[in-house]
Design an enzyme around this catalytic site. Structure first.
Site, PDB file in Angstrom:
ATOM      1  N   LYS A 125     -29.485   3.023   3.986  1.00  0.00           N
ATOM      2  CA  LYS A 125     -30.392   1.798   4.446  1.00  0.00           C
ATOM      3  C   LYS A 125     -29.908   1.284   5.853  1.00  0.00           C
ATOM      4  CE  LYS A 125     -29.715  -2.660   3.218  1.00  0.00           C
ATOM      5  NZ  LYS A 125     -29.479  -3.882   2.514  1.00  0.00           N
ATOM      6  N   ARG A 147     -31.365  -6.512  -5.532  1.00  0.00           N
ATOM      7  CA  ARG A 147     -29.911  -5.809  -5.728  1.00  0.00           C
ATOM      8  C   ARG A 147     -29.013  -6.933  -5.557  1.00  0.00           C
ATOM      9  NH1 ARG A 147     -26.640  -6.176  -1.127  1.00  0.00           N
ATOM     10  NH2 ARG A 147     -26.846  -4.586   0.263  1.00  0.00           N
ATOM     11  N   GLN A 182     -32.392 -16.396  -0.299  1.00  0.00           N
ATOM     12  CA  GLN A 182     -31.786 -15.630  -1.324  1.00  0.00           C
ATOM     13  C   GLN A 182     -31.464 -16.374  -2.619  1.00  0.00           C
ATOM     14  OE1 GLN A 182     -30.945 -12.168  -1.533  1.00  0.00           O
ATOM     15  NE2 GLN A 182     -30.202 -12.616  -3.792  1.00  0.00           N
ATOM     16  N   ASN A 238     -26.525 -27.874  -0.717  1.00  0.00           N
ATOM     17  CA  ASN A 238     -26.824 -27.292   0.444  1.00  0.00           C
ATOM     18  C   ASN A 238     -26.474 -27.995   1.749  1.00  0.00           C
ATOM     19  OD1 ASN A 238     -28.047 -24.721   1.757  1.00  0.00           O
ATOM     20  ND2 ASN A 238     -29.647 -26.048   2.707  1.00  0.00           N
ATOM     21  N   GLY A 263     -22.201 -14.523  -0.495  1.00  0.00           N
ATOM     22  CA  GLY A 263     -22.587 -14.603   0.757  1.00  0.00           C
ATOM     23  C   GLY A 263     -21.704 -13.923   1.937  1.00  0.00           C
ATOM     24  N   THR A 264     -20.680 -13.708   1.721  1.00  0.00           N
ATOM     25  CA  THR A 264     -19.607 -13.249   2.649  1.00  0.00           C
ATOM     26  C   THR A 264     -19.635 -11.759   2.687  1.00  0.00           C
ATOM     27  OG1 THR A 264     -18.035 -15.033   2.391  1.00  0.00           O
ATOM     28  CG2 THR A 264     -17.299 -13.198   3.453  1.00  0.00           C
ATOM     29  N   LYS A 273     -17.090 -14.676   7.972  1.00  0.00           N
ATOM     30  CA  LYS A 273     -17.660 -15.472   7.133  1.00  0.00           C
ATOM     31  C   LYS A 273     -16.731 -15.992   5.986  1.00  0.00           C
ATOM     32  CE  LYS A 273     -22.688 -13.673   7.254  1.00  0.00           C
ATOM     33  NZ  LYS A 273     -23.453 -13.082   6.181  1.00  0.00           N
ATOM     34  N   GLY A 285     -18.795 -10.779  -3.893  1.00  0.00           N
ATOM     35  CA  GLY A 285     -20.185  -9.564  -3.889  1.00  0.00           C
ATOM     36  C   GLY A 285     -20.136  -9.188  -2.500  1.00  0.00           C
TER      37      GLY A 285
END
Length: 319
Positions: A66, A109, A137, A158, A218-219, A224, A290
């Protein structure tokens, strides 16, 4: 060679199909039947990022890459900031077999990976879903999570609260009450998904009750951070790929602080394959790191090629 344009993906790939493809490849990774190649990332300046994720699934006979990244100026061009394309090859000959639009597939995914972790690790009686983050997302995460647990309510936080009503609309679409909350209210959630691009932790140890499952999505880059490292020290930690988890995933910070080591992290494929029990009691805190691996992208791209062929919408070219 098959071409599946970006505009065709939404009509072919479903959250359930993405779930099945990603779960299968996670199991293959844990068995050693599939592996990711080193990730390449480059900063292009002005916030632009470009890179490559690639790998080989020997059993699935999938080889590919990708290519894509983040281009913050795209919002003004009327196109998504995240742009990517998946290229598939015959692993025996190296001949190119498919080019697939990767933007929607990346969102699907990523959400599928979180949903797999919830399905395998969250308490069966989980009723309140917490979401930290309300960007693009987050809607995919909400829909995928709702597939695997009978949630009765969604609470969300948020950094920019004006973005939360849009996520609330998605909750309403699937019939779930929604409430914007302060971070300390996350103690009410049995499952928490973090999906931010933050350089500093927002979710703290005190915000998470015993027995919660966290999917930290998110990391995926050095620097991050979404959650306090103490949370990983308290949790039983799982990941998609150990090498990425300790170097660029959420675990990087807890490992650097000496709170956990590589041996404290388990690839979720081992749970999928029955080689690890996963959650063992209702008070256990579980956390999925993740990081996002290339094999996820290849798995959903190969799946959408099959779906396009079956639907008669695959574009075949002599290449």
């Amino acid at each position: 060679m098959i071409i599946v344009p970006e505009k065709e993906i939404a009509g072919l790939m479903t959250p359930q199909a993405a779930f099945e493809a990603v779960e299968k490849v996670f199991g293959a990774m844990a068995r050693g039947d599939a592996y990711n190649f080193p990730v390449v990332r480059e900063a292009l300046g002005e916030g632009r990022q470009y890179g490559f994720k690639s790998g080989l699934d020997r059993v699935g006979a999938v080889l590919g890459v990708k290519a894509g990244g983040y281009f913050p100026g795209n919002a003004g061009r009327g196109i998504p900031n995240h742009q990517s394309t998946v290229y598939l090859f015959d692993p025996d000959s190296g001949k190119p077999t498919a080019v697939v639009g990767g933007n929607l597939l990346t969102a699907l995914r990523t959400a599928a990976a979180a949903a797999i972790s919830i399905d395998r690790l969250a308490r069966k009686d989980a009723k309140v879903l917490g979401i930290v983050g309300a960007g693009h997302q987050s809607a995919f995460q909400l829909r995928a999570a709702a597939m695997v647990r009978g949630f009765e309510k969604v609470i969300a936080w948020n950094y920019h609260p004006e973005m939360l009503p849009k996520l609330g609309e998605v909750a309403a679409e699937i019939g779930l009450p929604f409430e914007a909350v302060a971070l300390d209210r996350m103690v009410e959630a049995a499952v928490i998904i973090t999906i931010t691009s933050s350089p500093a932790a927002s979710l703290m140890d005190a915000h998470v009750a015993p027995g919660t499952h966290l999917a930290c999505m998110g990391t995926d880059t050095v620097g991050k951070q979404e959650v306090e490292p103490a949370l990983l020290a308290r949790a039983t930690v799982f990941t998609d790929e150990l090498a990425q988890s300790v170097t660029l995933g959420e675990a990087q910070h807890a490992v650097a602080a000496g709170l956990i080591g590589e041996s404290d992290i388990t690839e979720i494929g081992k749970v999928i394959n029955g080689d690890h029990p996963g959650r063992t009691d209702d008070d256990q805190l579980t956390l999925f790191d993740g990081t996002g691996v290339g094999l996820q992208d290849l798995a959903v791209a190969a799946s959408v090629v099959d779906l396009a062929r079956a639907a008669g919408s695959a574009i075949e070219v002599d290449f």
